[in-house]
Design a protein around this motif. Structure first.
Motif, PDB file in Angstrom:
ATOM      1  N   ASN A  96     -19.996  10.814  55.348  1.00 40.58           N
ATOM      2  CA  ASN A  96     -21.490  11.004  55.196  1.00 40.58           C
ATOM      3  C   ASN A  96     -21.734  12.213  54.296  1.00 40.58           C
ATOM      4  O   ASN A  96     -22.873  12.044  53.459  1.00 40.58           O
ATOM      5  CB  ASN A  96     -22.113  11.011  56.419  1.00 40.58           C
ATOM      6  N   SER A  97     -21.243  13.381  54.346  1.00 41.91           N
ATOM      7  CA  SER A  97     -21.500  14.596  53.646  1.00 41.91           C
ATOM      8  C   SER A  97     -21.320  14.443  52.254  1.00 41.91           C
ATOM      9  O   SER A  97     -21.987  14.962  51.424  1.00 41.91           O
ATOM     10  CB  SER A  97     -21.049  15.868  54.249  1.00 41.91           C
ATOM     11  N   SER A 129     -16.464   7.635  49.394  1.00 40.22           N
ATOM     12  CA  SER A 129     -15.097   7.858  49.066  1.00 40.22           C
ATOM     13  C   SER A 129     -14.304   8.316  50.338  1.00 40.22           C
ATOM     14  O   SER A 129     -14.969   8.827  50.972  1.00 40.22           O
ATOM     15  CB  SER A 129     -14.729   8.378  47.642  1.00 40.22           C
ATOM     16  N   VAL A 130     -12.988   7.988  49.969  1.00 42.64           N
ATOM     17  CA  VAL A 130     -12.165   8.829  51.056  1.00 42.64           C
ATOM     18  C   VAL A 130     -11.377   9.752  50.518  1.00 42.64           C
ATOM     19  O   VAL A 130     -11.331   9.811  49.296  1.00 42.64           O
ATOM     20  CB  VAL A 130     -11.280   7.669  51.735  1.00 42.64           C
ATOM     21  N   THR A 160     -17.008   6.509  59.275  1.00 41.53           N
ATOM     22  CA  THR A 160     -17.764   6.834  60.530  1.00 41.53           C
ATOM     23  C   THR A 160     -17.662   8.652  60.374  1.00 41.53           C
ATOM     24  O   THR A 160     -18.251   8.976  61.465  1.00 41.53           O
ATOM     25  CB  THR A 160     -17.367   6.069  61.567  1.00 41.53           C
ATOM     26  N   THR A 161     -17.166   9.143  59.595  1.00 38.91           N
ATOM     27  CA  THR A 161     -16.947  10.515  59.955  1.00 38.91           C
ATOM     28  C   THR A 161     -18.042  11.439  59.332  1.00 38.91           C
ATOM     29  O   THR A 161     -18.724  10.828  58.420  1.00 38.91           O
ATOM     30  CB  THR A 161     -15.305  10.923  59.158  1.00 38.91           C
ATOM     31  N   TYR A 193     -12.626  16.828  59.992  1.00 37.78           N
ATOM     32  CA  TYR A 193     -12.032  16.776  58.658  1.00 37.78           C
ATOM     33  C   TYR A 193     -13.316  17.318  57.622  1.00 37.78           C
ATOM     34  O   TYR A 193     -14.339  16.795  57.599  1.00 37.78           O
ATOM     35  CB  TYR A 193     -11.681  15.400  57.880  1.00 37.78           C
ATOM     36  N   ASP A 194     -13.001  18.509  56.871  1.00 39.72           N
ATOM     37  CA  ASP A 194     -13.959  18.924  56.000  1.00 39.72           C
ATOM     38  C   ASP A 194     -13.307  19.269  54.485  1.00 39.72           C
ATOM     39  O   ASP A 194     -13.816  19.458  53.428  1.00 39.72           O
ATOM     40  CB  ASP A 194     -14.779  20.203  56.079  1.00 39.72           C
TER      41      ASP A 194
END
Length: 168
Positions: free
Chosen positions: A139-140, A145-146, A134-135, A104-105
């Motif tokens: 982290n980026s 947030s999600v 954990t994705t 996911y980006d």
């Protein structure tokens, strides 16, 4: 009954198009194809039963009974196999979902599918919103947030921040 089964099979095949990134194994369509085949067979068997009854043919009625018994045994077997292998399917789907979530980006086609899935199923992550921590995307972004697709539809000011989990 045959028309109803045909509809269900076609609906499953049509719905598969929306979730094919999560179900990368093409054998996931096998149950839908089997349902459609069973519907066709049921229609033919129904015709045999009607014709045998109309003509009062004992041989035709016995053939009809034998076919119905075979179908019943096949349905019971399919139910038992589905029950036995449900955990394997669940594990496989969760593994595939986790790998899609890792990619996911927010821009690629897999991201669009993840957003669509979360909005349609009113969910966030594989099990819950903590799966996002954990994705690589989490982290980026660095903003704790999600994705916005995790927000509840009723939440007007949802930003996806983890400090407001009641809005997710």
């Amino acid at each position: 009954a045959a028309a109803g089964l045909s509809y269900v099979g076609a609906y499953v095949i049509n719905t598969y198009k929306s979730y094919d990134n999560f179900l990368q194994d093409k054998y996931a369509l096998l149950p839908a194809v089997i349902i459609i085949c069973v519907a066709v067979v049921m229609f033919v068997i129904g015709l045999i039963g009607c014709c045998a009854t109309f003509r009062e043919s004992r041989v035709g009625l016995r053939l009809f009974l034998a076919i119905i018994l075979v179908i019943f045994i096949a349905e019971v077997s399919a139910f038992v196999l589905g029950f036995v292998y449900r955990e394997k399917v669940k594990t496989d789907v969760q593994g595939t979902m986790r790998s899609v979530f890792e990619k996911y980006d927010g821009k690629n086609p897999e991201s669009t599918v993840v957003d669509y899935l979360q909005e349609q199923l009113h969910c966030c992550g594989v099990k819950n919103y903590s799966d996002w921590t954990t994705t690589q995307w989490f982290n980026s972004t660095g903003n704790n947030s999600v994705p916005q697709s995790c927000c509840q539809q009723e939440a007007k000011n949802c930003t996806g921040h983890l400090d407001q989990p009641q809005e997710l």
